[in-house]
Motif scaffolding. Structure first.
Motif, PDB file in Angstrom:
ATOM      1  N   ASN A 176       0.823  -1.045  -0.222  1.00  0.00           N
ATOM      2  CA  ASN A 176      -0.120   0.070   0.133  1.00  0.00           C
ATOM      3  C   ASN A 176       1.044   1.370  -0.056  1.00  0.00           C
ATOM      4  O   ASN A 176       0.506   2.188  -0.695  1.00  0.00           O
ATOM      5  CB  ASN A 176      -1.070  -0.031   1.304  1.00  0.00           C
ATOM      6  CG  ASN A 176      -2.062  -1.267   1.268  1.00  0.00           C
ATOM      7  OD1 ASN A 176      -2.229  -1.453  -0.073  1.00  0.00           O
ATOM      8  ND2 ASN A 176      -2.715  -1.576   2.389  1.00  0.00           N
ATOM      9  N   GLU A 180       1.212   3.922  -3.071  1.00  0.00           N
ATOM     10  CA  GLU A 180       0.892   5.289  -2.706  1.00  0.00           C
ATOM     11  C   GLU A 180       2.067   6.245  -3.186  1.00  0.00           C
ATOM     12  O   GLU A 180       1.614   7.215  -3.929  1.00  0.00           O
ATOM     13  CB  GLU A 180       0.661   5.527  -1.195  1.00  0.00           C
ATOM     14  CG  GLU A 180       0.085   7.013  -1.068  1.00  0.00           C
ATOM     15  CD  GLU A 180       0.285   7.209   0.640  1.00  0.00           C
ATOM     16  OE1 GLU A 180       0.591   8.361   1.187  1.00  0.00           O
ATOM     17  OE2 GLU A 180      -0.009   6.315   1.396  1.00  0.00           O
ATOM     18  N   TRP A 181       3.155   5.639  -3.220  1.00  0.00           N
ATOM     19  CA  TRP A 181       4.635   6.454  -3.559  1.00  0.00           C
ATOM     20  C   TRP A 181       4.308   6.532  -5.286  1.00  0.00           C
ATOM     21  O   TRP A 181       4.650   7.550  -5.825  1.00  0.00           O
ATOM     22  CB  TRP A 181       5.741   5.605  -3.217  1.00  0.00           C
ATOM     23  CG  TRP A 181       6.967   6.136  -3.739  1.00  0.00           C
ATOM     24  CD1 TRP A 181       7.709   7.219  -3.496  1.00  0.00           C
ATOM     25  CD2 TRP A 181       7.665   5.453  -5.036  1.00  0.00           C
ATOM     26  NE1 TRP A 181       8.914   7.409  -4.526  1.00  0.00           N
ATOM     27  CE2 TRP A 181       8.630   6.356  -5.478  1.00  0.00           C
ATOM     28  CE3 TRP A 181       7.417   4.487  -5.842  1.00  0.00           C
ATOM     29  CZ2 TRP A 181       9.682   5.982  -6.284  1.00  0.00           C
ATOM     30  CZ3 TRP A 181       8.222   4.178  -6.685  1.00  0.00           C
ATOM     31  CH2 TRP A 181       9.191   4.828  -7.155  1.00  0.00           C
ATOM     32  N   GLU A 183       1.820   6.284  -7.258  1.00  0.00           N
ATOM     33  CA  GLU A 183       0.648   7.177  -7.903  1.00  0.00           C
ATOM     34  C   GLU A 183       1.204   8.655  -7.802  1.00  0.00           C
ATOM     35  O   GLU A 183       0.765   9.371  -8.770  1.00  0.00           O
ATOM     36  CB  GLU A 183      -0.402   6.901  -6.642  1.00  0.00           C
ATOM     37  CG  GLU A 183      -1.059   5.614  -6.805  1.00  0.00           C
ATOM     38  CD  GLU A 183      -2.555   5.603  -6.165  1.00  0.00           C
ATOM     39  OE1 GLU A 183      -3.220   4.456  -6.263  1.00  0.00           O
ATOM     40  OE2 GLU A 183      -2.365   6.173  -5.109  1.00  0.00           O
ATOM     41  N   LYS A 184       2.046   8.972  -6.719  1.00  0.00           N
ATOM     42  CA  LYS A 184       2.434  10.436  -6.625  1.00  0.00           C
ATOM     43  C   LYS A 184       3.413  10.823  -7.787  1.00  0.00           C
ATOM     44  O   LYS A 184       3.578  11.505  -8.290  1.00  0.00           O
ATOM     45  CB  LYS A 184       3.092  10.504  -5.155  1.00  0.00           C
ATOM     46  CG  LYS A 184       2.131  10.619  -4.221  1.00  0.00           C
ATOM     47  CD  LYS A 184       2.767  11.027  -2.898  1.00  0.00           C
ATOM     48  CE  LYS A 184       1.618  11.000  -1.792  1.00  0.00           C
ATOM     49  NZ  LYS A 184       2.363  11.212  -0.311  1.00  0.00           N
TER      50      LYS A 184
END
Length: 300
Positions: A176, A180-181, A183-184
């Motif tokens: 997760n 998240e990393w 996606e950024k």
């Protein structure tokens, strides 16, 4: 398959006939001609119990036989012959299996008790208990043929972004964090993005909550430096046994054991590198919880 039958029978026969000997994992695996790591996993899958539990159970069953039908043997003589250090350890272990201490068992055991423990033999053929284990081997190998496509191939160098997790419970949170990393960085979601789990510890020697697993994402280029908990990892190019299958999470251990069996059967040896899994689909998106996975072992 015949070779695996012979190895498993040889190991189990040795244990059953040498309950007073040194039955360490190293010794038994050498007799079976497997590495300790491979043998431990194969033995557990086939017998449905760990090597240590199997040995203790066989010792207690043999002691029960002696208590029931060899009244002339002192209890001390029985437990010392079977490698128990003292009466307290023996009595506690025996009670765990039979619900009563050895002396009470001896007093209550029927004279026909030995018939329960004897294994039927026909013309000197393999004992029925061995047939049961061999059936497990055959089922495993048949399962492998039906569920895994195994091949040996050269894989290129793989550049990864990784998050370290300690223990299986931390793997999903690590992924997760990685997503998240990504996606950024606009690396996820993307077409054909590959997630990879790299195993840096063995479940044989490291407790499950301490096993180090790196949750990784395959990148087009090498990641420069470290970004918080995200760091760069590389899988070097080389030869690998790769087994691909559409499996559930519950099948993973069986897949790995199957691959190790195949590796031994085809006379490959593992390189000093880390095994890993490549995920080609997400089990959460499948109605039966299945996913397409490559299980990869680095070999010579």
């Amino acid at each position: 398959m015949e070779e695996h039958k012979k190895r498993i029978i040889k190991a189990i026969r040795y244990i059953d006939h040498h309950l007073d000997a040194d039955l360490s994992l190293e010794n038994i695996s050498e007799i079976a001609m497997y590495s300790p790591f491979h043998f431990h996993r194969i033995f557990k899958l086939i017998t449905r119990e760990t090597l240590q539990n199997y040995i203790i159970r066989k010792k207690i069953e043999k002691s029960a036989f002696y208590l029931a039908v060899k009244k002339e043997m002192e209890i001390k003589e029985i437990y010392l012959d079977l490698g128990f250090s003292n009466h307290s350890v023996f009595s506690k272990t025996f009670k765990k299996y039979y619900g009563m201490p050895p002396s009470a068992f001896r007093n209550s055991a029927p004279e026909t008790f030995h018939r329960i423990l004897q294994i039927d033999r026909k013309n000197g053929q393999t004992d029925t208990v061995f047939s049961q284990y061999i059936c497990h081997v055959e089922n495993l190998l048949n399962w492998t043929k039906m569920n895994l496509k195994i091949e040996v191939k050269e894989l290129p160098e793989m550049n990864l972004a990784a998050v370290m997790s300690l223990g299986l419970a931390q793997v999903e949170p690590s992924y997760n964090l990685l997503i998240e990393w990504a996606e950024k960085k606009q690396l996820f979601p993307a077409q054909n993005v590959k997630m990879i789990s790299v195993y840096h510890d063995s479940f044989k020697v490291t407790p499950p909550d301490k096993v180090r697993i790196h949750a990784c994402m395959l990148l087009d280029e090498k990641l420069n430096g470290q970004n918080g908990l995200i760091f760069s990892e590389t899988i070097d190019a080389g030869k690998f046994i790769a087994g691909r299958g559409e499996v559930t999470l519950q099948d993973f251990e069986q897949c790995w054991v199957s691959l190790f069996l195949w590796m031994n059967e085809h006379h490959y040896s593992m390189r000093k590198a880390f095994p890993f899994e490549i995920y080609h689909s997400n089990f959460k998106e499948h109605p039966e919880g299945k996913m397409i996975v490559d299980f990869c072992i680095p070999v010579h």
